[in-house]
Design a protein around this motif. Structure first.
Motif, PDB file in Angstrom:
ATOM      1  N   VAL A 263       0.512  -1.589   0.389  1.00 60.27           N
ATOM      2  CA  VAL A 263      -0.256  -0.076   0.352  1.00 60.27           C
ATOM      3  C   VAL A 263       0.757   1.185   0.154  1.00 60.27           C
ATOM      4  N   LYS A 264       2.094   1.433   0.616  1.00 67.12           N
ATOM      5  CA  LYS A 264       3.013   2.468   1.053  1.00 67.12           C
ATOM      6  C   LYS A 264       3.419   2.324  -0.383  1.00 67.12           C
ATOM      7  N   ARG A 268      -1.464   4.258  -2.714  1.00 59.89           N
ATOM      8  CA  ARG A 268      -2.559   5.048  -1.767  1.00 59.89           C
ATOM      9  C   ARG A 268      -3.299   5.858  -2.573  1.00 59.89           C
ATOM     10  N   GLY A 269      -4.527   5.693  -2.421  1.00 58.29           N
ATOM     11  CA  GLY A 269      -5.741   6.318  -2.384  1.00 58.29           C
ATOM     12  C   GLY A 269      -6.307   6.796  -3.586  1.00 58.29           C
ATOM     13  N   ALA A 288      -3.353   0.817   7.383  1.00 54.16           N
ATOM     14  CA  ALA A 288      -2.889   1.114   5.665  1.00 54.16           C
ATOM     15  C   ALA A 288      -4.827   1.066   4.573  1.00 54.16           C
ATOM     16  N   GLU A 291      -5.772   4.282   3.968  1.00 56.93           N
ATOM     17  CA  GLU A 291      -4.583   5.122   3.266  1.00 56.93           C
ATOM     18  C   GLU A 291      -5.115   4.234   2.054  1.00 56.93           C
ATOM     19  N   VAL A 292      -5.205   3.052   1.649  1.00 52.32           N
ATOM     20  CA  VAL A 292      -5.302   2.547   0.547  1.00 52.32           C
ATOM     21  C   VAL A 292      -6.471   3.536  -0.147  1.00 52.32           C
TER      22      VAL A 292
END
Ligand SMILES: C[S@@+](CC[C@H](N)C(=O)[O-])C[C@H]1O[C@@H](n2cnc3c(N)ncnc32)[C@H](O)[C@@H]1O
Length: 356
Positions: A263-264, A268-269, A288, A291-292
């Motif tokens: 994810v990082k 992201r987004g 996470a 964040e995703v």
């Protein structure tokens, strides 16, 4: 033991029709064997035919005659493993034979209690004898454990293998039970979640396994993008095969690695929806998941365990607090339910939450 019984005697030429009609009318004594000689067929009867029944028979079988005859008993074919084992195990042990089993493809999985350890091969064979579509019987050894959520098995009967192809909701999955997680008991959840997806969505299946959520979503929607992550390399190899097997290339994107890192690094987004089926640890990945999701928010399908100490309501509160830690909020709980019992006094539960 032969038994004298009421008999419908019909000339051989009408025999088969008479047998079929007598069965349809519910007249046949099913405990006894139909007999034949050069001229007649002898059908054992459970009761005398009523006038209308005799009439129906006469239509098929000329010169029907009701008499008595000595019939041998029909050999009984055991239909269940318990029936198969009836004369092979003492009643005290028969009572302990597991009634439930999981079926994955052509493999049956059972839990053998310690008192039946010495008889597990007989039990496995009884299952194979009474379920002709099965080829292998596995006994569970210990609990599901480790990062990959796998379990050890002993092969107790049939073809020595742990690989199979399992069908679920019209999709097919290559599965190796020794290497990856799979539970047919989640079939309803796979379908329920897939049916909630809307065309055009981007979905992150954070703990995808061999793909039962991801592939069904892709198979049942024209315009979806599913990122299917799993840390287990064996699961990803099978998932890639399953993507090809179900012809969902271009819609499901398997990614091997730790969901937090993936994810990082690259997601992201991007998501409208996140599926988090790792009940023992999902809570650690809520950050996470937040964040995703797209900036405007989306849906999280969160799986956790509830116990007597932490019932559904408390799990929901813990989930809400975790979401808030990451500058998001739960605007609506869409669904909250226990899915199945996983151990005595422990249940897998799902929370569908709208996140903003
Ligand atoms: C309970 S299984 C669920 C599999 C699948 N969703 C299903 O319904 O059959 C959880 C999966 O999460 C994977 N897993 C565990 N830790 C992970 C992590 N940190 N990142 C990604 N996947 C992980 C395991 O390998 C396992 O395949």
């Amino acid at each position: 033991m032969p038994k004298e019984a009421l008999c419908l005697k019909v000339p051989k030429i009408n025999g088969e029709k008479a047998v079929t009609t007598a069965h349809k009318l519910g007249l046949v004594n099913k405990e006894l064997e139909v007999q034949r000689d050069n001229n007649y067929v002898y059908i054992p009867l459970a009761k005398s035919p009523l006038q209308n029944e005799a009439h129906a028979l006469q239509k098929q079988a000329i010169k029907l005659e009701i008499t008595t005859y000595t019939f041998p008993e029909r050999k009984k074919h055991p239909k269940t493993p318990i029936e198969w084992l009836e004369n092979k195990l003492p009643p005290s042990l028969l009572a302990c034979v597991p009634r439930a089993m999981d079926i994955v493809g052509d493999i049956a999985i059972i839990e053998v209690p310690p008192e039946l350890e010495a008889h597990k091969t007989e039990i496995g064979n009884a299952i194979l004898q009474t379920h002709k579509n099965l080829r292998t019987v596995l006994a569970k050894v210990g609990a599901i454990k480790g990062e990959y959520r796998t379990r050890q098995y002993t092969i107790i009967a049939g073809v020595p293998k742990t690989e199979t192809i399992h069908k679920e909701h019209g999709c097919q999955y290559y599965i190796d039970l020794a290497k990856v997680y799979f539970s047919p008991r989640l079939s309803h959840e796979h379908k329920r979640v897939a049916s909630m997806i809307k065309e055009g969505e981007t979905v992150i299946d954070m703990f995808a396994g061999v793909g039962p959520f991801s592939i069904l979503i892709a198979q049942t929607h024209k315009r979806v993008k599913v990122y299917a992550i799993d840390v287990n390399p064996e699961a990803i190899i099978l998932l890639q095969k399953n993507v090809r097997l179900n012809r969902v290339e271009g819609k499901v994107h398997p990614i091997q690695g730790d969901a937090k890192q993936i994810v990082k690094q690259k997601l992201r987004g991007v998501a409208d929806r996140v599926i988090m089926n790792l009940p023992e640890k999902s809570i650690e990945f809520v950050g996470a998941a937040c964040e995703v999701l797209k900036l405007e928010g989306g849906i999280i399908h969160f799986y956790g365990f509830t116990t007597v100490e932490e019932p559904l309501k408390k799990l929901e509160q813990r989930f809400r607090r975790e979401v808030e830690k990451f500058d998001r909020s739960v605007t609506k709980i869409l669904f909250l339910k226990t899915v199945r019992e996983t151990a005595p006094y422990e249940w897998q539960a799902v929370i569908d939450a709208e996140i903003r």
